[in-house]
Design an enzyme around this catalytic site. Sequence first.
Site, PDB file in Angstrom:
ATOM      1  N   ASP A  70       7.953   9.924  12.362  1.00 12.70           N
ATOM      2  CA  ASP A  70       6.648  10.339  11.613  1.00 12.70           C
ATOM      3  C   ASP A  70       6.706  12.042  12.225  1.00 12.70           C
ATOM      4  O   ASP A  70       7.209  12.272  13.169  1.00 12.70           O
ATOM      5  CB  ASP A  70       5.256  10.061  12.009  1.00 12.70           C
ATOM      6  CG  ASP A  70       4.882   8.723  11.512  1.00 12.70           C
ATOM      7  OD1 ASP A  70       5.687   8.275  10.658  1.00 12.70           O
ATOM      8  OD2 ASP A  70       3.743   7.942  11.469  1.00 12.70           O
ATOM      9  N   ASP A  71       5.880  12.768  11.587  1.00 16.87           N
ATOM     10  CA  ASP A  71       5.453  14.108  11.828  1.00 16.87           C
ATOM     11  C   ASP A  71       6.500  15.225  11.835  1.00 16.87           C
ATOM     12  O   ASP A  71       6.446  16.151  12.176  1.00 16.87           O
ATOM     13  CB  ASP A  71       5.095  14.214  13.445  1.00 16.87           C
ATOM     14  CG  ASP A  71       3.719  13.356  13.512  1.00 16.87           C
ATOM     15  OD1 ASP A  71       3.187  12.855  12.495  1.00 16.87           O
ATOM     16  OD2 ASP A  71       3.357  13.395  14.688  1.00 16.87           O
ATOM     17  N   HIS A 120       3.370  12.139   4.474  1.00 15.31           N
ATOM     18  CA  HIS A 120       2.488  11.932   5.914  1.00 15.31           C
ATOM     19  C   HIS A 120       1.317  13.021   5.947  1.00 15.31           C
ATOM     20  O   HIS A 120       1.197  13.351   7.034  1.00 15.31           O
ATOM     21  CB  HIS A 120       3.486  12.016   7.191  1.00 15.31           C
ATOM     22  CG  HIS A 120       2.623  11.457   8.380  1.00 15.31           C
ATOM     23  ND1 HIS A 120       1.770  10.197   8.427  1.00 15.31           N
ATOM     24  CD2 HIS A 120       2.862  11.950   9.689  1.00 15.31           C
ATOM     25  CE1 HIS A 120       1.485  10.056   9.823  1.00 15.31           C
ATOM     26  NE2 HIS A 120       1.989  11.249  10.470  1.00 15.31           N
ATOM     27  N   HIS A 124      -1.767  17.399   8.097  1.00 15.75           N
ATOM     28  CA  HIS A 124      -1.758  16.506   9.259  1.00 15.75           C
ATOM     29  C   HIS A 124      -2.819  16.890  10.186  1.00 15.75           C
ATOM     30  O   HIS A 124      -2.423  17.095  11.427  1.00 15.75           O
ATOM     31  CB  HIS A 124      -0.547  16.300   9.991  1.00 15.75           C
ATOM     32  CG  HIS A 124      -0.174  14.998  10.890  1.00 15.75           C
ATOM     33  ND1 HIS A 124      -0.802  14.780  12.090  1.00 15.75           N
ATOM     34  CD2 HIS A 124       0.480  13.751  10.723  1.00 15.75           C
ATOM     35  CE1 HIS A 124      -0.690  13.839  12.531  1.00 15.75           C
ATOM     36  NE2 HIS A 124       0.293  13.064  11.781  1.00 15.75           N
ATOM     37  N   TYR A 162      -2.071   9.160  11.917  1.00 14.11           N
ATOM     38  CA  TYR A 162      -2.519   8.538  12.898  1.00 14.11           C
ATOM     39  C   TYR A 162      -2.684   7.082  12.664  1.00 14.11           C
ATOM     40  O   TYR A 162      -3.286   6.144  13.614  1.00 14.11           O
ATOM     41  CB  TYR A 162      -3.850   8.960  13.452  1.00 14.11           C
ATOM     42  CG  TYR A 162      -3.868  10.414  13.496  1.00 14.11           C
ATOM     43  CD1 TYR A 162      -3.382  11.231  14.385  1.00 14.11           C
ATOM     44  CD2 TYR A 162      -4.438  11.255  12.364  1.00 14.11           C
ATOM     45  CE1 TYR A 162      -3.481  12.685  14.437  1.00 14.11           C
ATOM     46  CE2 TYR A 162      -4.580  12.623  12.433  1.00 14.11           C
ATOM     47  CZ  TYR A 162      -3.977  13.305  13.489  1.00 14.11           C
ATOM     48  OH  TYR A 162      -3.996  14.800  13.432  1.00 14.11           O
ATOM     49  N   HIS A 215       8.783   8.929  16.649  1.00 10.64           N
ATOM     50  CA  HIS A 215       8.542  10.503  16.096  1.00 10.64           C
ATOM     51  C   HIS A 215       9.633  11.327  16.675  1.00 10.64           C
ATOM     52  O   HIS A 215      10.081  11.454  17.591  1.00 10.64           O
ATOM     53  CB  HIS A 215       7.140  11.257  16.970  1.00 10.64           C
ATOM     54  CG  HIS A 215       5.910  10.378  16.516  1.00 10.64           C
ATOM     55  ND1 HIS A 215       5.485   9.221  17.157  1.00 10.64           N
ATOM     56  CD2 HIS A 215       4.890  10.571  15.733  1.00 10.64           C
ATOM     57  CE1 HIS A 215       4.247   8.497  16.588  1.00 10.64           C
ATOM     58  NE2 HIS A 215       3.894   9.631  15.685  1.00 10.64           N
TER      59      HIS A 215
HETATM   60 ZN   LIG Z   1       1.611  11.565  12.432  1.00  9.76          ZN
END
Ligand SMILES: [Zn+2]
Length: 252
Positions: A70-71, A120, A124, A162, A215
């Site tokens: 993610d991210d 995502h 964010h 999250y 991540h």
């Molecule tokens: Zn995230």
Amino acid sequence: MLRFYSTILFAILATIALILADVSAIAFIALYLIVSVIVFLGVIKIEMQFFAKSLCRGDKTKQEVAITFDDGPHRNTLKVLDILDKYSVKAGFFIIGKKANENPDIVKEITNRGHIIGNHSYYHKGAFDIQSRKKMVNELTKANETIKSFTGEENKLFRPPYGITNPIVGYAIKKMGLISIGWSVRSLDTSIKDPDKVCRRVYKRVKPGSVILLHDTTKDIDVILENIIKYLINNNYKIVSLKKIFGTKFDI
Ligand SMILES: [Zn+2]
């Protein structure tokens, strides 16, 4: 029926029952405390399927796992891609739309090397979950348009920021026909500073069908990833793509 609605229905029926039973106020307080805890857990634990159906784990009878990030995109993403290539592993990357537009070359590398990318959110931000339904749909649409500019295809995959879900996130998922992808093993790599501890946490929790959350923004993600891959291989796990681990559910 979604678990959120079943819980609310339960709370209403239990309230009626308590009124009819003419019990003390403590019984009502206890009931609402229990319901509040359940709803709170439903918000923070995507695997509870409380506000939206999310794919969190594959077939428990198969010695297969999937790895997700993610991210990103992030400067570390390229190191991650090299490790994945070294072991011929295909992963899922849930990217932030704004970062993707700022780092198009990294996103192209992800897709060129055969990995799946998903939505995502676009920004964010911490307030993602408390914006209006319309604003959330607009943000997710913007992120989907960004993904389409790289893949040429409509994106359906979404991982809630999250891992938080609520009635607004549930609405956006349904309205846009998204497939919500959760996880079953949370590495906590963004909060645990020691890479060995992160790895041990994953080793302890991984099971057949697990979907691991990492991540690409984590400082030592290359070391963590390589250790996890080696552990999985040594323990006879096959590391497969999201498409493979979820099979036909993936195309719904
Ligand atoms: Zn995230």
